[in-house]
Structure formats: structure tokens, C-alpha cells
Scaffold this active site. Structure first.
Site, short mmCIF file in Angstrom:
data_model
loop_
_atom_site.label_atom_id
_atom_site.label_comp_id
_atom_site.label_asym_id
_atom_site.label_seq_id
_atom_site.Cartn_x
_atom_site.Cartn_y
_atom_site.Cartn_z
N ASP A 1 -3.96 -10.79 3.04
CA ASP A 1 -4.73 -10.60 2.07
C ASP A 1 -6.12 -10.68 2.27
OD1 ASP A 1 -5.00 -10.60 -0.93
OD2 ASP A 1 -6.08 -12.25 -0.56
N ILE A 2 -6.85 -9.43 1.90
CA ILE A 2 -8.04 -9.34 2.04
C ILE A 2 -9.21 -10.31 1.06
CG2 ILE A 2 -10.11 -7.68 2.07
CD1 ILE A 2 -7.91 -5.41 2.58
N ASP B 1 -4.20 -5.44 -2.42
CA ASP B 1 -4.91 -5.74 -1.11
C ASP B 1 -4.13 -6.62 -0.25
OD1 ASP B 1 -5.54 -7.77 -3.08
OD2 ASP B 1 -7.01 -8.51 -1.53
#
Length: 142
Positions: free
Chosen positions: A36-37, A80
Site C-alpha cells: 500500500d502506498i 494504490d
């Protein structure tokens, strides 16, 4: 499970018969990674859609190449979040080790990419991070 409908023939058409066949398999030894960004939502909220696409396409294309090299199965990307697995569809004894190496590759790749994209996408692009979670164990997939 997916259900199939079967309509009876004859006078009594008041019922529907459900026939189910399992479309999933059980895998005992797998490792799943979620990447996950961090900072993505705030970063994306002040960017043009094309800039958001450029970031995600560049990062995930890199991850896809790493996955191919490490024989990691990409499950999907959701926004994302990048989801990948080892140990399925083909079982492998080194599922946890190979996933840990893949995750490390992703960390290095992500750091390099966001620093390179900072010139094109803005100075705070390099402030983005990636949070990776890994779990090993049995799963049902299909």
C-alpha cells in the site's frame, strides 16, 4: 461458489433447483503480500489524473516485472494497493522466502521510482512510501 439454476420440466414449475459446483481450491502453503502506498490519498488529491496514472503505472509495471522474475503471482491492484501471492496456483516449498525477497525488491524499486519521478510529478512525490504486509498460511482461492 457459483450457483447454476435448473428449471424443472412439466406441470410443477413453481420451484427452482440450485446446483452448486465449487469454483475455488484450498491451498495449504501460500504467502500473500499487500503493498500500500503511504501518503497516496493526500498526494493524489492535488494532482492531475494523468500524474496519478503515471505514478501507479510506473510503480506497478516495475512490480509486475519483479513478480515475473521471482515467479510471484500478481492477484490484482486495487487503487494504490498491490496484491501478490506465492504458493498458488503452483505450489512451491519456498513460498515465504520468495515472497520476502519479492517484497524487498518492491521496497527498493519503489524508492528509486519515486525519486526519479519527483522531477516530473512534483517535489513531494519522493515523500511517498510503501507499506508492505505479508502473511503465510492456508487460503481458499478461485
Amino acid at each position: 461458489m457459483k450457483s447454476f439454476l435448473s428449471f424443472p420440466r412439466g406441470e410443477d414449475n413453481d420451484f427452482i433447483k440450485f446446483e452448486s459446483r465449487p469454483l475455488a481450491e484450498f491451498f495449504l502453503e501460500t504467502t500473500i503480500m499487500f503493498g500500500d502506498i503511504t501518503g497516496f490519498t493526500a498526494w493524489a488529491s492535488v494532482r492531475e489524473p494523468s500524474q496519478v496514472f503515471t505514478l501507479l503505472e510506473t510503480v506497478y509495471s516495475s512490480f509486475d516485472q519483479l513478480a515475473k522474475r521471482r515467479r510471484v503471482f500478481k492477484v490484482e491492484t486495487v487503487g494504490d494497493c498491490y496484491v501478490a501471492v506465492t504458493g498458488l496456483p503452483e505450489p512451491r516449498a519456498d513460498h515465504a522466502i520468495s515472497m520476502a525477497r519479492f517484497a524487498q525488491d518492491c521496497l527498493w524499486s519503489f524508492s528509486t521510482i519515486v525519486h526519479q519521478l519527483e522531477v516530473v510529478l512534483g517535489p513531494d512525490t519522493a515523500d511517498l512510501g510503501i507499506r508492505i504486509g505479508i502473511h503465510s498460511g492456508p487460503v481458499t482461492a478461485g
